[in-house]
Motif scaffolding. Structure first.
Motif, PDB file in Angstrom:
ATOM      1  N   PHE A  26      -7.636  27.060 -36.056  1.00  0.00           N
ATOM      2  CA  PHE A  26      -6.324  26.880 -36.911  1.00  0.00           C
ATOM      3  C   PHE A  26      -5.442  25.700 -36.227  1.00  0.00           C
ATOM      4  N   ALA A  27      -6.153  24.749 -35.795  1.00  0.00           N
ATOM      5  CA  ALA A  27      -5.354  23.625 -35.312  1.00  0.00           C
ATOM      6  C   ALA A  27      -4.329  24.055 -34.187  1.00  0.00           C
ATOM      7  N   VAL A  28      -4.405  25.106 -33.475  1.00  0.00           N
ATOM      8  CA  VAL A  28      -3.664  25.628 -32.637  1.00  0.00           C
ATOM      9  C   VAL A  28      -3.832  26.137 -31.305  1.00  0.00           C
ATOM     10  N   LEU A  29      -4.972  27.099 -31.284  1.00  0.00           N
ATOM     11  CA  LEU A  29      -5.373  27.705 -30.087  1.00  0.00           C
ATOM     12  C   LEU A  29      -6.549  26.978 -29.787  1.00  0.00           C
ATOM     13  N   PRO A  30      -6.666  26.829 -28.588  1.00  0.00           N
ATOM     14  CA  PRO A  30      -7.649  25.972 -27.813  1.00  0.00           C
ATOM     15  C   PRO A  30      -9.089  26.867 -27.711  1.00  0.00           C
ATOM     16  N   LEU A  31     -10.084  26.268 -27.776  1.00  0.00           N
ATOM     17  CA  LEU A  31     -11.352  27.032 -27.487  1.00  0.00           C
ATOM     18  C   LEU A  31     -11.966  26.951 -26.197  1.00  0.00           C
ATOM     19  N   GLY A  32     -11.348  26.097 -25.441  1.00  0.00           N
ATOM     20  CA  GLY A  32     -11.843  25.612 -24.235  1.00  0.00           C
ATOM     21  C   GLY A  32     -12.532  24.433 -24.295  1.00  0.00           C
ATOM     22  N   ALA A  33     -13.661  24.430 -23.378  1.00  0.00           N
ATOM     23  CA  ALA A  33     -14.710  23.237 -23.570  1.00  0.00           C
ATOM     24  C   ALA A  33     -15.629  23.229 -24.464  1.00  0.00           C
ATOM     25  N   VAL A  34     -15.622  24.487 -25.289  1.00  0.00           N
ATOM     26  CA  VAL A  34     -16.803  24.726 -26.214  1.00  0.00           C
ATOM     27  C   VAL A  34     -16.282  23.888 -27.623  1.00  0.00           C
ATOM     28  N   LYS A  35     -17.581  23.432 -28.193  1.00  0.00           N
ATOM     29  CA  LYS A  35     -17.258  22.828 -29.459  1.00  0.00           C
ATOM     30  C   LYS A  35     -17.384  23.959 -30.603  1.00  0.00           C
ATOM     31  N   LYS A  36     -16.615  23.870 -31.541  1.00  0.00           N
ATOM     32  CA  LYS A  36     -16.469  24.669 -32.800  1.00  0.00           C
ATOM     33  C   LYS A  36     -17.730  24.585 -33.504  1.00  0.00           C
ATOM     34  N   SER A  37     -18.333  25.834 -33.675  1.00  0.00           N
ATOM     35  CA  SER A  37     -19.646  25.998 -34.538  1.00  0.00           C
ATOM     36  C   SER A  37     -19.206  25.740 -36.123  1.00  0.00           C
ATOM     37  N   ALA A  38     -20.430  25.569 -36.730  1.00  0.00           N
ATOM     38  CA  ALA A  38     -20.185  25.393 -38.309  1.00  0.00           C
ATOM     39  C   ALA A  38     -19.880  27.048 -38.734  1.00  0.00           C
ATOM     40  N   TRP A  39     -19.959  27.909 -38.229  1.00  0.00           N
ATOM     41  CA  TRP A  39     -19.517  29.280 -38.722  1.00  0.00           C
ATOM     42  C   TRP A  39     -18.123  29.588 -38.462  1.00  0.00           C
ATOM     43  N   ILE A  40     -17.901  29.163 -37.210  1.00  0.00           N
ATOM     44  CA  ILE A  40     -16.335  29.208 -37.083  1.00  0.00           C
ATOM     45  C   ILE A  40     -15.335  28.362 -37.851  1.00  0.00           C
ATOM     46  N   ARG A  41     -15.997  27.134 -38.262  1.00  0.00           N
ATOM     47  CA  ARG A  41     -15.088  26.238 -39.409  1.00  0.00           C
ATOM     48  C   ARG A  41     -15.389  26.791 -40.633  1.00  0.00           C
ATOM     49  N   LEU A  42     -16.465  27.396 -41.037  1.00  0.00           N
ATOM     50  CA  LEU A  42     -16.512  28.124 -42.330  1.00  0.00           C
ATOM     51  C   LEU A  42     -15.590  29.461 -42.324  1.00  0.00           C
ATOM     52  N   ALA A  43     -15.492  30.146 -41.452  1.00  0.00           N
ATOM     53  CA  ALA A  43     -14.670  31.403 -41.247  1.00  0.00           C
ATOM     54  C   ALA A  43     -13.121  30.769 -41.343  1.00  0.00           C
ATOM     55  N   GLU A  44     -12.905  29.858 -40.624  1.00  0.00           N
ATOM     56  CA  GLU A  44     -11.438  29.202 -40.706  1.00  0.00           C
ATOM     57  C   GLU A  44     -11.009  28.535 -42.113  1.00  0.00           C
ATOM     58  N   LEU A  45     -12.194  27.956 -42.776  1.00  0.00           N
ATOM     59  CA  LEU A  45     -11.862  27.640 -43.879  1.00  0.00           C
ATOM     60  C   LEU A  45     -11.668  28.683 -45.006  1.00  0.00           C
ATOM     61  N   ILE A  46     -12.253  29.759 -45.007  1.00  0.00           N
ATOM     62  CA  ILE A  46     -12.042  31.032 -45.948  1.00  0.00           C
ATOM     63  C   ILE A  46     -10.630  31.523 -45.564  1.00  0.00           C
ATOM     64  N   ALA A  47     -10.130  31.560 -44.468  1.00  0.00           N
ATOM     65  CA  ALA A  47      -9.026  32.124 -44.017  1.00  0.00           C
ATOM     66  C   ALA A  47      -7.900  31.373 -44.352  1.00  0.00           C
ATOM     67  N   LEU A  48      -8.068  29.991 -44.473  1.00  0.00           N
ATOM     68  CA  LEU A  48      -7.089  29.143 -44.891  1.00  0.00           C
ATOM     69  C   LEU A  48      -7.029  28.907 -46.205  1.00  0.00           C
ATOM     70  N   TYR A  49      -8.031  29.315 -46.963  1.00  0.00           N
ATOM     71  CA  TYR A  49      -8.234  29.478 -48.419  1.00  0.00           C
ATOM     72  C   TYR A  49      -7.127  30.559 -49.052  1.00  0.00           C
ATOM     73  N   PHE A  50      -7.323  31.892 -48.294  1.00  0.00           N
ATOM     74  CA  PHE A  50      -6.450  33.080 -48.452  1.00  0.00           C
ATOM     75  C   PHE A  50      -5.060  32.750 -48.234  1.00  0.00           C
ATOM     76  N   ALA A  51      -4.943  31.982 -47.120  1.00  0.00           N
ATOM     77  CA  ALA A  51      -3.284  31.822 -46.903  1.00  0.00           C
ATOM     78  C   ALA A  51      -2.811  30.828 -47.760  1.00  0.00           C
ATOM     79  N   VAL A  52      -3.346  29.783 -48.368  1.00  0.00           N
ATOM     80  CA  VAL A  52      -2.772  28.795 -49.386  1.00  0.00           C
ATOM     81  C   VAL A  52      -2.644  29.768 -50.881  1.00  0.00           C
ATOM     82  N   GLY A  53      -3.738  30.294 -50.812  1.00  0.00           N
ATOM     83  CA  GLY A  53      -3.636  31.413 -52.287  1.00  0.00           C
ATOM     84  C   GLY A  53      -2.384  32.326 -52.347  1.00  0.00           C
ATOM     85  N   ALA A  54      -2.304  33.084 -50.968  1.00  0.00           N
ATOM     86  CA  ALA A  54      -0.898  33.777 -50.947  1.00  0.00           C
ATOM     87  C   ALA A  54       0.135  33.291 -50.981  1.00  0.00           C
TER      88      ALA A  54
END
Length: 98
Positions: A26-54
């Motif tokens: 969410f552009a705030v919490l660091p994940l360490g040295a791990v690169k974000k996977s596509a699944w995390i990006r998809l989950a983040e995209l869905i969460a942001l969709y609901f936040a903008v919708g709310a």
């Protein structure tokens, strides 16, 4: 279209590209040295969709009557949110880096 409507559209464009812009959750919490996977990006995209919708529902309720929406509305707006995410996806996965 009112200013609140344009605000929600511009916020949706920005929020749809946030998962692809950096390696933080969410552009705030660091994940360490791990690169974000596509699944995390998809989950983040869905969460942001609901936040903008709310936020959109909140602005609609403050402006007057809030209209009930069927499943078609959510299907179309989610597809539009995915279209808004295309520039970030292109930058993250399709641009070659040297």
């Amino acid at each position: 279209m009112s200013a609140a409507g344009w605000f929600v559209v511009l916020l949706a464009v920005l929020a749809a590209n946030v998962p692809f812009a950096n390696q933080r959750l969410f552009a705030v919490l660091p994940l360490g040295a791990v690169k974000k996977s596509a699944w995390i990006r998809l989950a983040e995209l869905i969460a942001l969709y609901f936040a903008v919708g709310a936020l959109g529902f909140m602005l609609e309720a403050r402006a007057g009557n809030r209209f009930e929406q069927g499943w078609q509305f959510y299907a179309i707006t989610f597809c539009l949110f995915l279209v808004f995410a295309f520039p970030g996806f292109t930058f993250q996965y399709l641009v070659r880096r040297r």
